[in-house]
Design a protein around this motif. Structure first.
Motif, PDB file in Angstrom:
ATOM      1  N   HIS A  67       0.646  -1.253  -0.184  1.00 36.78           N
ATOM      2  CA  HIS A  67       0.198   0.001   0.056  1.00 36.78           C
ATOM      3  C   HIS A  67       0.320   1.045  -0.016  1.00 36.78           C
ATOM      4  CE1 HIS A  67       0.687   0.357   4.684  1.00 36.78           C
ATOM      5  NE2 HIS A  67       0.403  -0.432   4.029  1.00 36.78           N
ATOM      6  N   SER A  68       0.441   1.984  -0.188  1.00 33.44           N
ATOM      7  CA  SER A  68       1.339   3.585  -0.680  1.00 33.44           C
ATOM      8  C   SER A  68       1.975   3.885   1.398  1.00 33.44           C
ATOM      9  CB  SER A  68       0.544   4.440  -1.287  1.00 33.44           C
ATOM     10  OG  SER A  68      -0.663   5.103  -0.297  1.00 33.44           O
ATOM     11  N   GLY A  69       2.523   5.108   0.484  1.00 34.99           N
ATOM     12  CA  GLY A  69       3.577   5.001   1.698  1.00 34.99           C
ATOM     13  C   GLY A  69       4.151   4.689   2.388  1.00 34.99           C
ATOM     14  N   GLN A  70       4.350   4.580   3.661  1.00 33.34           N
ATOM     15  CA  GLN A  70       5.874   5.230   5.114  1.00 33.34           C
ATOM     16  C   GLN A  70       4.651   4.160   5.581  1.00 33.34           C
ATOM     17  OE1 GLN A  70       8.426   7.460   5.448  1.00 33.34           O
ATOM     18  NE2 GLN A  70       8.905   7.433   3.287  1.00 33.34           N
ATOM     19  N   GLU A  71       5.297   3.256   6.512  1.00 39.02           N
ATOM     20  CA  GLU A  71       4.832   2.454   8.501  1.00 39.02           C
ATOM     21  C   GLU A  71       6.259   1.673   8.962  1.00 39.02           C
ATOM     22  OE1 GLU A  71       2.749  -1.890   9.152  1.00 39.02           O
ATOM     23  OE2 GLU A  71       2.831  -1.191   7.106  1.00 39.02           O
ATOM     24  N   MET A  72       5.913   1.849  10.104  1.00 35.73           N
ATOM     25  CA  MET A  72       6.836   1.759  11.529  1.00 35.73           C
ATOM     26  C   MET A  72       5.903   0.778  11.846  1.00 35.73           C
ATOM     27  SD  MET A  72       7.760   3.605  14.690  1.00 35.73           S
ATOM     28  CE  MET A  72       6.632   3.063  15.602  1.00 35.73           C
ATOM     29  N   ASP A  73       6.620  -0.373  12.786  1.00 38.68           N
ATOM     30  CA  ASP A  73       5.887  -1.222  13.827  1.00 38.68           C
ATOM     31  C   ASP A  73       6.664  -1.843  14.526  1.00 38.68           C
ATOM     32  OD1 ASP A  73       3.616  -2.190  11.452  1.00 38.68           O
ATOM     33  OD2 ASP A  73       5.453  -3.219  10.272  1.00 38.68           O
ATOM     34  N   TYR A  74       5.960  -1.878  15.583  1.00 40.98           N
ATOM     35  CA  TYR A  74       6.793  -2.206  16.866  1.00 40.98           C
ATOM     36  C   TYR A  74       6.027  -2.795  17.966  1.00 40.98           C
ATOM     37  CZ  TYR A  74       7.874  -1.576  22.148  1.00 40.98           C
ATOM     38  OH  TYR A  74       8.586  -1.553  22.960  1.00 40.98           O
ATOM     39  N   ILE A  75       6.765  -3.828  18.225  1.00 40.94           N
ATOM     40  CA  ILE A  75       6.754  -5.051  18.575  1.00 40.94           C
ATOM     41  C   ILE A  75       6.174  -5.127  19.351  1.00 40.94           C
ATOM     42  CG2 ILE A  75       7.067  -7.878  18.994  1.00 40.94           C
ATOM     43  CD1 ILE A  75       6.514  -7.165  16.130  1.00 40.94           C
ATOM     44  N   VAL A  76       4.828  -4.854  20.701  1.00 40.28           N
ATOM     45  CA  VAL A  76       4.190  -4.817  21.836  1.00 40.28           C
ATOM     46  C   VAL A  76       4.497  -6.305  22.192  1.00 40.28           C
ATOM     47  CG1 VAL A  76       2.959  -4.597  23.047  1.00 40.28           C
ATOM     48  CG2 VAL A  76       2.991  -3.157  21.384  1.00 40.28           C
ATOM     49  N   ILE A  93      12.995 -11.499  11.858  1.00 43.56           N
ATOM     50  CA  ILE A  93      12.456 -12.301  13.150  1.00 43.56           C
ATOM     51  C   ILE A  93      12.406 -10.939  13.771  1.00 43.56           C
ATOM     52  CG2 ILE A  93      12.279 -13.629  14.933  1.00 43.56           C
ATOM     53  CD1 ILE A  93      11.796 -15.507  12.187  1.00 43.56           C
ATOM     54  N   LEU A  94      11.615 -11.011  13.963  1.00 43.40           N
ATOM     55  CA  LEU A  94      11.081  -9.779  15.379  1.00 43.40           C
ATOM     56  C   LEU A  94      10.763 -10.377  16.591  1.00 43.40           C
ATOM     57  CD1 LEU A  94       9.722  -6.231  13.298  1.00 43.40           C
ATOM     58  CD2 LEU A  94      13.036  -7.306  13.547  1.00 43.40           C
ATOM     59  N   HIS A  95      11.059  -9.692  17.717  1.00 44.87           N
ATOM     60  CA  HIS A  95      11.047  -9.551  19.240  1.00 44.87           C
ATOM     61  C   HIS A  95      10.983  -8.785  19.938  1.00 44.87           C
ATOM     62  CE1 HIS A  95      12.835 -13.654  18.698  1.00 44.87           C
ATOM     63  NE2 HIS A  95      13.288 -12.841  18.125  1.00 44.87           N
ATOM     64  N   GLU A  96       9.416  -9.068  20.460  1.00 49.54           N
ATOM     65  CA  GLU A  96       8.905  -7.913  21.683  1.00 49.54           C
ATOM     66  C   GLU A  96       9.884  -6.574  22.264  1.00 49.54           C
ATOM     67  OE1 GLU A  96       7.560  -7.358  26.644  1.00 49.54           O
ATOM     68  OE2 GLU A  96       6.710  -9.461  25.720  1.00 49.54           O
ATOM     69  N   GLY A  97       9.546  -5.432  21.685  1.00 41.81           N
ATOM     70  CA  GLY A  97      10.491  -3.844  21.902  1.00 41.81           C
ATOM     71  C   GLY A  97      11.507  -3.577  20.914  1.00 41.81           C
ATOM     72  N   ASP A  98      11.584  -4.723  19.085  1.00 42.77           N
ATOM     73  CA  ASP A  98      12.114  -4.039  18.243  1.00 42.77           C
ATOM     74  C   ASP A  98      11.000  -3.010  16.980  1.00 42.77           C
ATOM     75  OD1 ASP A  98      14.628  -5.970  18.722  1.00 42.77           O
ATOM     76  OD2 ASP A  98      13.559  -7.843  17.899  1.00 42.77           O
ATOM     77  N   THR A  99      11.665  -2.862  16.125  1.00 50.81           N
ATOM     78  CA  THR A  99      10.436  -2.484  15.521  1.00 50.81           C
ATOM     79  C   THR A  99      11.044  -1.964  14.157  1.00 50.81           C
ATOM     80  OG1 THR A  99      10.919  -0.412  17.640  1.00 50.81           O
ATOM     81  CG2 THR A  99      10.411   0.659  14.996  1.00 50.81           C
ATOM     82  N   PHE A 120       1.725  -6.068  17.953  1.00 53.52           N
ATOM     83  CA  PHE A 120       2.638  -4.739  17.506  1.00 53.52           C
ATOM     84  C   PHE A 120       1.921  -3.542  16.768  1.00 53.52           C
ATOM     85  CE2 PHE A 120       1.548  -7.230  13.812  1.00 53.52           C
ATOM     86  CZ  PHE A 120       1.616  -6.459  12.977  1.00 53.52           C
ATOM     87  N   LEU A 121       2.384  -1.833  17.264  1.00 50.26           N
ATOM     88  CA  LEU A 121       1.786  -1.006  17.053  1.00 50.26           C
ATOM     89  C   LEU A 121       1.819  -0.962  15.709  1.00 50.26           C
ATOM     90  CD1 LEU A 121       0.618   1.408  17.755  1.00 50.26           C
ATOM     91  CD2 LEU A 121       2.750   2.954  18.409  1.00 50.26           C
ATOM     92  N   ALA A 122       1.510  -0.874  14.473  1.00 46.86           N
ATOM     93  CA  ALA A 122       1.080  -0.384  13.197  1.00 46.86           C
ATOM     94  C   ALA A 122       1.049   0.989  13.356  1.00 46.86           C
ATOM     95  CB  ALA A 122       0.645  -1.049  12.384  1.00 46.86           C
ATOM     96  N   ILE A 123       2.517   1.669  12.717  1.00 50.21           N
ATOM     97  CA  ILE A 123       2.083   3.745  12.506  1.00 50.21           C
ATOM     98  C   ILE A 123       2.101   3.657  10.644  1.00 50.21           C
ATOM     99  CG2 ILE A 123       2.522   5.937  12.617  1.00 50.21           C
ATOM    100  CD1 ILE A 123       3.298   4.800  15.790  1.00 50.21           C
ATOM    101  N   VAL A 124       1.106   3.861  10.262  1.00 49.11           N
ATOM    102  CA  VAL A 124       1.056   4.309   8.325  1.00 49.11           C
ATOM    103  C   VAL A 124       1.115   5.411   8.317  1.00 49.11           C
ATOM    104  CG1 VAL A 124      -0.172   3.362   6.466  1.00 49.11           C
ATOM    105  CG2 VAL A 124      -0.100   1.793   8.503  1.00 49.11           C
ATOM    106  N   LEU A 125       2.032   6.146   8.007  1.00 48.10           N
ATOM    107  CA  LEU A 125       2.594   6.821   7.457  1.00 48.10           C
ATOM    108  C   LEU A 125       1.616   7.517   5.844  1.00 48.10           C
ATOM    109  CD1 LEU A 125       6.214   8.234   8.296  1.00 48.10           C
ATOM    110  CD2 LEU A 125       4.302   8.599   9.563  1.00 48.10           C
ATOM    111  N   ASN A 126       0.575   8.007   5.503  1.00 44.92           N
ATOM    112  CA  ASN A 126       0.450   8.441   4.538  1.00 44.92           C
ATOM    113  C   ASN A 126       1.258   8.824   3.648  1.00 44.92           C
ATOM    114  OD1 ASN A 126      -2.344   7.142   5.115  1.00 44.92           O
ATOM    115  ND2 ASN A 126      -2.607   8.757   6.339  1.00 44.92           N
ATOM    116  N   ALA A 127       1.198   8.211   2.308  1.00 46.11           N
ATOM    117  CA  ALA A 127       2.075   8.985   1.380  1.00 46.11           C
ATOM    118  C   ALA A 127       1.615  10.442   0.142  1.00 46.11           C
ATOM    119  CB  ALA A 127       1.409   8.374  -0.677  1.00 46.11           C
TER     120      ALA A 127
END
Length: 91
Positions: free
Chosen positions: A27-36, A50-56, A77-84
């Protein structure tokens, strides 16, 4: 006119997730995922991690990507999508 859309995501664990191919989407944009909590197997194009708790992870979400929970339990995980088009825009 939001610049970012945050989502709290729970990826369910599915049997054999460690060895199955990951379904990719984009999908368009950029994304940041933080593993809770939990562990997440992520693929972006041909790269896997492979991502573990605390990884981004931060990436161009226009590139094919996908993820699955591994290690026998769901992953939150917290996903933050930055719109294009939002980057560099003056408000």
């Amino acid at each position: 006119d939001r610049l970012a859309e945050p989502f709290m995501v729970t990826a369910p664990y599915e049997e054999n997730a460690e060895s199955r191919p990951i379904v990719l989407s984009s999908h368009s944009g950029q994304e940041m995922d933080y593993i809770v909590s939990g562990t997440l197997r992520v693929r972006i194009d041909q790269y896997e991690e492979i991502l573990h708790e605390g990884d981004t992870l931060y990436y161009d979400s226009g590139r094919p990507h996908g993820m699955v929970a591994v290690d026998g339990k769901p992953c939150r995980f917290l996903a933050i999508v930055l719109n294009a088009g939002s980057v560099g825009r003056e408000g």
